[in-house]
Design an enzyme around this catalytic site. Structure first.
Site, mmCIF file in Angstrom:
data_model
loop_
_atom_site.group_PDB
_atom_site.id
_atom_site.type_symbol
_atom_site.label_atom_id
_atom_site.label_comp_id
_atom_site.label_asym_id
_atom_site.label_seq_id
_atom_site.Cartn_x
_atom_site.Cartn_y
_atom_site.Cartn_z
ATOM 1 C CG PHE A 138 38.293 3.933 9.480
ATOM 2 C CD1 PHE A 138 38.687 2.692 9.006
ATOM 3 C CD2 PHE A 138 39.202 4.976 9.450
ATOM 4 C CE1 PHE A 138 39.961 2.498 8.498
ATOM 5 C CE2 PHE A 138 40.477 4.791 8.939
ATOM 6 C CZ PHE A 138 40.867 3.554 8.463
ATOM 7 C CG ASP A 223 38.317 9.044 15.956
ATOM 8 O OD1 ASP A 223 38.995 10.010 15.562
ATOM 9 O OD2 ASP A 223 38.395 7.917 15.444
ATOM 10 C CE LYS A 252 42.188 11.095 8.632
ATOM 11 N NZ LYS A 252 43.226 10.290 8.005
#
Length: 414
Positions: A138, A223, A252
């Site tokens: 994801f 990632d 984030k």
């Protein structure tokens, strides 16, 4: 409370299915709803609120900079961007950084860099470059990214998708090597799969991938939008195996829980492929984002939050495993990124999260069977212990209904 939920339902696209709670205030690890009820945040906005809600140091940095200069675009230099990127590169050991806003934007930047490196440096024929990804990945919601997802819902109705991606099983280094061809430019991988269910690969996996990529002249791009910046008990999750990637994606927590800040970082040879006009972002690297990002990085170091996440994460994992309820299939994770997988014959993760909510703990399920526990890195041992008491009590409360459903085969899923 219901009027806010109804208003959102009336005017918002129905692309989310949130828990039935309306939040209005946050401080540290705590959130309050519009009726004044307090909740322990065990979600951290998918790691975006790693420093807790409204951290005074970060709010002060945001306020000072907002009063001085917020956005100019990258058409001009500012006095905030350089110090931010210097600190980011020095902490991660990367040569250069390209600032963006969201994690998905940073992943898209990494894909562009990998492809252009493949053509200009490795010598792959034009428009033939391939990037290897993993099943269960994801990386965001853009059309390119969902195109290489293995989740059918993420793809349904959004094609046609960009070619040039090859998927292999996560945690299988041999499968990675078998998939590499002369057209392979990069391997994009999450050191721990977050949305995929908090999936931790076998020990030595990432180190083996590093060796394979080096030997085949393939870029290893990690990632770490969700796993980076202390979440797994190290600054970067790849550091658990002493792996240094060729490219790194962060986001984030980089925005301190206050605004979207992300970056693609890489070694010199990779980042050099970008020339003026190749790539950009109106808001990426803006002074406000740079000021908050720099304050967040310094806070991470000064408060030793990576070390704290390592210690408290081990305490939380041990506490969850000690519950030993028959509905619990597995507890897994690193640091304060933890997944508790439930047996759907007993109860769904959604039902469990709703029960936790009623008892004052907020979390969210993924893939129907996994409950995420990823509180702010500032959480104390006492607060974790309080959460464990509530989690255990929730299992006990749900046990009679769960046993009845299991006997009759009645499904939680509707």
């Amino acid at each position: 409370m219901h009027e806010f939920i109804e208003l959102e339902s009336r005017y918002s696209a129905h692309n989310y299915h949130p828990l039935p709670v309306v939040l209005t205030r946050g401080k540290g690890v705590w959130l309050w709803d519009v009726d004044g009820k307090r909740y322990l945040d065990m979600m951290s906005a998918y790691s975006a609120v790693s420093f807790g809600h409204s951290h005074p140091v970060l709010v002060a940095a945001l306020t000072r900079q907002a009063e001085q200069l917020a956005v100019t675009s990258r058409a001009f230099h500012t006095d905030r961007l350089g110090p931010f990127l210097q600190t980011l590169c020095e902490m991660t050991g990367m040569d250069r950084a390209l600032p963006m806003n969201t994690g998905a934007e940073a992943v898209e930047t990494a894909l562009k860099a990998a492809r252009k490196w493949g053509y200009k440096v490795k010598g792959i024929a034009d428009n033939r470059a391939e990037i290897i990804v993993c099943h269960g990945n994801f990386a965001g919601r853009t059309t390119t990214i969902v195109g290489f997802s293995s989740e059918p819902q993420y793809r349904d109705g959004f094609g046609p998708f960009a070619p040039g991606f090859v998927a292999v099983p996560f945690g299988d280094a041999a499968a990675l090597e078998a998939a590499i061809t002369p057209r392979t430019a990069a391997f994009l991988v999450e050191p721990v799969q977050g949305e995929g269910g908090i999936i931790v690969p076998p020990a030595g996996y990432l180190a083996a991938c590093r060796e394979i990529c080096t030997r085949h002249n393939v870029l290893l791009i990690c990632d770490e939008v969700q796993t980076g910046l202390g979440r797994t008990g190290r600054l970067l999750a790849c550091e658990h195996e002493a792996v240094k990637p060729d490219g790194l994606v962060l986001g984030k927590a980089l925005g301190g829980g206050l605004l979207p800040v992300s970056a693609f970082l890489a070694r010199e040879e990779v980042m050099r492929v970008f020339k003026p006009g190749d790539h950009g972002s109106t808001f990426g690297g803006n002074p406000l984002a740079a000021a908050v990002g720099l304050a967040a990085l310094r806070l991470l170091q000064e408060e030793r939050l990576s070390e704290h996440a390592h210690e408290t994460g081990a305490r939380l994992i041990a506490g969850l495993r000690a519950i030993r309820h028959p509905a619990i299939r597995e507890v897994r994770g690193k640091g304060l990124l933890i997944g508790m997988e439930l047996d759907p014959a007993w109860m769904s993760a959604r039902a469990f999260c709703e029960a936790l909510m009623r008892k004052g703990i907020l979390s969210k399920e993924t893939h129907d069977t996994v409950v995420r526990f990823a509180p702010p890195l500032i959480i104390s041992e006492a607060e974790l212990d309080e959460a464990l008491v509530v989690i255990r009590a929730t299992f006990e409360e749900l046990l009679p209904a769960a046993e009845a459903r299991r006997r009759t085969g009645e499904s939680f899923f509707v």
